[in-house]
Design a protein around this motif. Sequence first.
Motif, mmCIF file in Angstrom:
data_model
loop_
_atom_site.group_PDB
_atom_site.id
_atom_site.type_symbol
_atom_site.label_atom_id
_atom_site.label_comp_id
_atom_site.label_asym_id
_atom_site.label_seq_id
_atom_site.Cartn_x
_atom_site.Cartn_y
_atom_site.Cartn_z
ATOM 1 N N UNK A 10 0.835 -1.202 0.000
ATOM 2 C CA UNK A 10 0.000 0.000 0.000
ATOM 3 C C UNK A 10 0.870 1.252 0.000
ATOM 4 N N UNK A 11 1.878 1.287 0.865
ATOM 5 C CA UNK A 11 2.721 2.482 0.924
ATOM 6 C C UNK A 11 3.553 2.652 -0.337
ATOM 7 N N UNK A 17 2.566 6.898 -6.742
ATOM 8 C CA UNK A 17 1.563 7.878 -7.164
ATOM 9 C C UNK A 17 2.046 9.302 -6.901
ATOM 10 N N UNK A 18 2.617 9.546 -5.724
ATOM 11 C CA UNK A 18 3.092 10.891 -5.409
ATOM 12 C C UNK A 18 4.312 11.262 -6.250
ATOM 13 N N UNK A 19 5.162 10.297 -6.574
ATOM 14 C CA UNK A 19 6.308 10.578 -7.437
ATOM 15 C C UNK A 19 5.834 10.980 -8.839
ATOM 16 N N UNK A 44 -6.074 10.547 -8.790
ATOM 17 C CA UNK A 44 -5.745 9.297 -8.102
ATOM 18 C C UNK A 44 -6.988 8.433 -8.064
ATOM 19 N N UNK A 45 -6.781 7.129 -8.203
ATOM 20 C CA UNK A 45 -7.881 6.175 -8.173
ATOM 21 C C UNK A 45 -7.537 5.059 -7.205
ATOM 22 N N UNK A 46 -8.559 4.460 -6.644
ATOM 23 C CA UNK A 46 -8.366 3.319 -5.759
ATOM 24 C C UNK A 46 -8.486 2.049 -6.587
ATOM 25 N N UNK A 47 -7.520 1.173 -6.413
ATOM 26 C CA UNK A 47 -7.537 -0.097 -7.141
ATOM 27 C C UNK A 47 -7.461 -1.227 -6.123
ATOM 28 N N UNK A 56 -5.163 -0.211 -3.208
ATOM 29 C CA UNK A 56 -3.951 0.567 -3.418
ATOM 30 C C UNK A 56 -4.265 1.793 -4.263
ATOM 31 N N UNK A 57 -3.333 2.725 -4.286
ATOM 32 C CA UNK A 57 -3.499 3.963 -5.038
ATOM 33 C C UNK A 57 -2.910 3.765 -6.430
#
Length: 130
Positions: A10-11, A17-19, A44-47, A56-57
């Motif tokens: 998850x992290x 995503x943030x990168x 951003x989407x949740x998968x 996860x993002x």
Amino acid sequence: MNEFAKALNVTSSGLKAQATRLRHLAENISNADTPGYRRKLIPFETAFNAGNGVSMVEVGRVQLDQSTLERIYDPTHPMADESGYFDSSNVDLMIELADAREAQRSYEANLKVFEQTRKMSSSLMDILRK
């Protein structure tokens, strides 16, 4: 899959995503003075990953900001039309810098969670070895 691996997955998805968000924000900032440039937006989407049972993002498709471009009068500009106007970009540096700061802090928070999870996993292994 153990809970530590799930937390790391998850992290790591948040870090990726943030990168990606930071990369596109840097593109926006570098093109702030480019005539006709439209600001890039990163949704951003949740998968849900059925393999490990966690959400996860993910980064969605890059979208272009459709707000109107400011018309600037400068008949000497090479991109000016016959009336002397050209379209500037729709990038607001203050917004981009604020978004970059937010993305940076989110990246750092995900990194801290990643490091903490790794330390907890390592400590658990040390305890189990004894």
